[in-house]
Design a protein around this motif. Sequence first.
Motif, short mmCIF file in Angstrom:
data_model
loop_
_atom_site.label_atom_id
_atom_site.label_comp_id
_atom_site.label_asym_id
_atom_site.label_seq_id
_atom_site.Cartn_x
_atom_site.Cartn_y
_atom_site.Cartn_z
N TRP A 23 2.49 0.43 6.64
CA TRP A 23 3.67 1.10 6.11
C TRP A 23 3.42 1.52 4.65
O TRP A 23 2.40 1.16 4.04
N ARG A 24 4.36 2.25 4.05
CA ARG A 24 4.13 2.80 2.71
C ARG A 24 4.01 1.72 1.64
O ARG A 24 3.34 1.92 0.63
N GLY A 25 4.65 0.56 1.84
CA GLY A 25 4.56 -0.50 0.85
C GLY A 25 3.13 -0.98 0.63
O GLY A 25 2.76 -1.39 -0.48
N TYR A 26 2.32 -0.93 1.68
CA TYR A 26 0.92 -1.34 1.57
C TYR A 26 0.19 -0.43 0.59
O TYR A 26 -0.62 -0.90 -0.23
N PHE A 27 0.51 0.85 0.61
CA PHE A 27 -0.17 1.80 -0.26
C PHE A 27 0.42 1.78 -1.67
O PHE A 27 -0.31 2.04 -2.65
N ASP A 28 1.68 1.45 -1.80
CA ASP A 28 2.27 1.19 -3.10
C ASP A 28 1.53 0.03 -3.75
O ASP A 28 1.19 0.07 -4.94
N PHE A 29 1.26 -1.01 -2.97
CA PHE A 29 0.54 -2.18 -3.47
C PHE A 29 -0.84 -1.78 -3.98
O PHE A 29 -1.24 -2.15 -5.09
N ILE A 30 -1.59 -1.01 -3.19
CA ILE A 30 -2.93 -0.60 -3.60
C ILE A 30 -2.87 0.24 -4.87
O ILE A 30 -3.68 0.08 -5.79
N ASN A 53 -3.71 -5.57 13.85
CA ASN A 53 -4.14 -4.58 14.86
C ASN A 53 -2.99 -3.77 15.44
O ASN A 53 -3.13 -3.18 16.51
N ARG A 54 -1.87 -3.73 14.75
CA ARG A 54 -0.73 -2.99 15.31
C ARG A 54 0.22 -2.54 14.22
O ARG A 54 0.21 -3.05 13.10
N ASN A 55 1.04 -1.57 14.57
CA ASN A 55 2.12 -1.13 13.70
C ASN A 55 3.20 -0.49 14.55
O ASN A 55 3.04 -0.36 15.78
N GLN A 56 4.27 -0.06 13.90
CA GLN A 56 5.38 0.54 14.64
C GLN A 56 5.56 2.00 14.25
O GLN A 56 5.31 2.39 13.10
N ILE A 57 5.97 2.78 15.22
CA ILE A 57 6.34 4.16 14.98
C ILE A 57 7.72 4.39 15.60
O ILE A 57 8.14 3.68 16.52
N VAL A 116 8.08 1.57 9.07
CA VAL A 116 7.18 2.11 10.09
C VAL A 116 5.88 2.55 9.42
O VAL A 116 5.77 2.56 8.20
N SER A 117 4.89 2.92 10.21
CA SER A 117 3.61 3.36 9.68
C SER A 117 3.80 4.49 8.66
O SER A 117 4.67 5.35 8.82
N VAL A 118 2.97 4.48 7.63
CA VAL A 118 3.02 5.53 6.62
C VAL A 118 2.72 6.90 7.20
O VAL A 118 3.04 7.93 6.59
#
Length: 238
Positions: free
Chosen positions: A13-20, A41-45, A210-212
């Motif tokens: 999700w977008r929070g992961y990329f905010d973190f990076i 190994n999974r995410n939601q859409i 959900v996924s970025v």
Amino acid sequence: MRVGIIQSCYAPWRGYFDFIASVDLFLVLDDVAYSKGSWRNRNQIKTPRGLQWITVPVSVSSSEGSFPDIDEVRIADGPKLWRNTHRALLKESLGEAPRFQDAIDIWEAGCSDTSGRLSPLNVKLIRGICDYLGITTPIVNARDYPVTGSGTNRVIALLKRAGATCYLSGPAARDYLDEEQFSENSIRLEYKTYDYDPYPQLWGDFVGNVSVLDLIANLGPRASDHIRSKTPDIIATP
């Protein structure tokens, strides 16, 4: 130097990329045991039928109660099978979004990994998304910084090897990190906040976790303007 450490995830999700984007160096902690039912190994859409999981099938078995390290986990099905399934779900979910082609192109490039292992697939996809979002933070594997110990001791050892003066942690770690050890080792400890505005999205009420790929498909290059938390990170130890 501000350093962050998280396990890899599939199309996060977008929070992961905010973190990076919030750190000077990002360590992928994939030399720890894989756990079933996690985001590895999974995410939601979000589809017309509601939220759907997209799951990369993996082959794992526990030995004496533990699973192999994440970077040793192999993908179970042949690439065509699971990729075709995910491609169809992404098309159903995001095909009507204005920048769907951007999102599917990023996904296709990430899924071109031929290692047959989960971690390289995740990292390649994460790198591709970072490139699209204009995130230039160096991404390295924690295994490149061999240390011993567990829990907070291992985190601090990794941070020292990486030359960190500040550690950005996910907020859930507040339940188990020994904060005093960070002060004792002259490492500032902060906790990430995840506070975002909604963006135009298909299929009813807004869902943020959900996924970025959803954000990219709906906003295209403007997605980079929607990945930074509105709330400052929490300083735990100065």
